[in-house]
Design an enzyme around this catalytic site. Sequence first.
Site, PDB file in Angstrom:
ATOM      1  CB  SER A  40      -3.093   4.576  -3.019  1.00 12.03           C
ATOM      2  OG  SER A  40      -3.934   4.084  -4.016  1.00 12.03           O
ATOM      3  CG  ASP A  65      -9.191  -2.968  10.229  1.00 12.19           C
ATOM      4  OD1 ASP A  65      -8.562  -2.285  11.060  1.00 12.19           O
ATOM      5  OD2 ASP A  65     -10.018  -2.479   9.427  1.00 12.19           O
ATOM      6  CE  LYS A  95      -5.340   8.368  -5.325  1.00 21.39           C
ATOM      7  NZ  LYS A  95      -6.008   7.100  -5.694  1.00 21.39           N
TER       8      LYS A  95
END
Length: 411
Positions: free
Chosen positions: A311, A322, A336
């Site tokens: 999460s 990224d 999730k």
Amino acid sequence: MHKRVFQIASLIILQITLIWLSWTTTVWALTEDQKIFSESWRIINRAYIDESFNHQNWWSIREKLMRQPFKNREDTYQAIEKMLATLDDPFTRLLRPDQYRSLQVNTSGELMGVGLQIAQDADTGDLTVIAPIDGSPAEQAGIQPRDRILKIDGFPTTDLSLDESAARMRGPMGSRVTLTVLREGSPVAEEIVLIRDRIALNPVIAELRSDLGQTPLGYIRLSQFSANATEEVAHAIQSLEQQGAKAYILDLRNNPGGLLQSGIEIARLWLDEGTIVYTVNRQGILGSFEAVGSALTQAPLVVLVNQGTASASEILAGALQDNHRGILVGEKTFGKGLIQSLFDLSDGSGLAVTVAKYETPNHTDINKLGIMPDRVITSEALLRSQVATTSDQQYQAALQLLSSQFVIAQN
């Protein structure tokens, strides 16, 4: 002819008037329980991520369930749960008043229980462990991420909602609860007796270490995204910077998430610029959260993740990966990628509703897929005393990466 047309028109108007009057009378005559049910229906109708409502007529579901009598509040709750079950989304659920209060405590204080973060598999309905809380009875008993809890005190969890399972595991300090646990990859379940205890939610551990030789290392372990997590992580970084830290390891292993906003704010502590996360709502409209130029350190960073990283932890890990701010080491994360919001109901209960999904800055949808680390290192189950030591292979791999970065920089 005109008279006949007038009579027909008058009859139509009269019928419409009668229908309208009967409908408004029904609305005005709603009982308190019917009002609570209608509140729940309207919240889902307005906010739920899937505007097809699992390919069904949402209005007809309301009408069907409103025809049944609500003799008491429990009847109302059961009707709401029946309505929500048609969505086939275990994360969208009713929280009775005591469950709602408990959830609020779970992000800001302490609780009594065994210290497990759990989820219900959307495909199978299995009760799955996301992660045990540090220092909890569950962690001390060796319960691991991805373990399946088949029974609680002999009662099958397939017959329980997520919150009912959580409620059965909570209880007075010193009381016993027996969990029937099936380990991932094991054919035989085992019964584990746990003694409930007070679970303190201290989300941050921070230390200056000498594991990199002459290069001071800041080690930060973040176990949950609670209400005070951002402030504590910021304080930890500032303190480690003052002590001369030149590199960092951020340990997100077995961090089941928590508050979305905490994940975003903690990412901003490490990033000067770039997108942190994209959110996608029911209309497919992209929203985004950006870094705002307030990074507290530019030092090299390695992030430790595993199957219990879920999460909000995945939002933070994905943002750092990224944006090339940190190297991820460990195992693929939990996966999730759905966002829930909490909505109050007028009697003190509430709804947890899936309102959006999120994507990493590279537009990777991680729900049910997880995030793959830059360097995959599997690890055996560790005792709490073995975490971030010579027995911890993932931690040792992080040290090697940081050491090689400094060697390259010096050359």
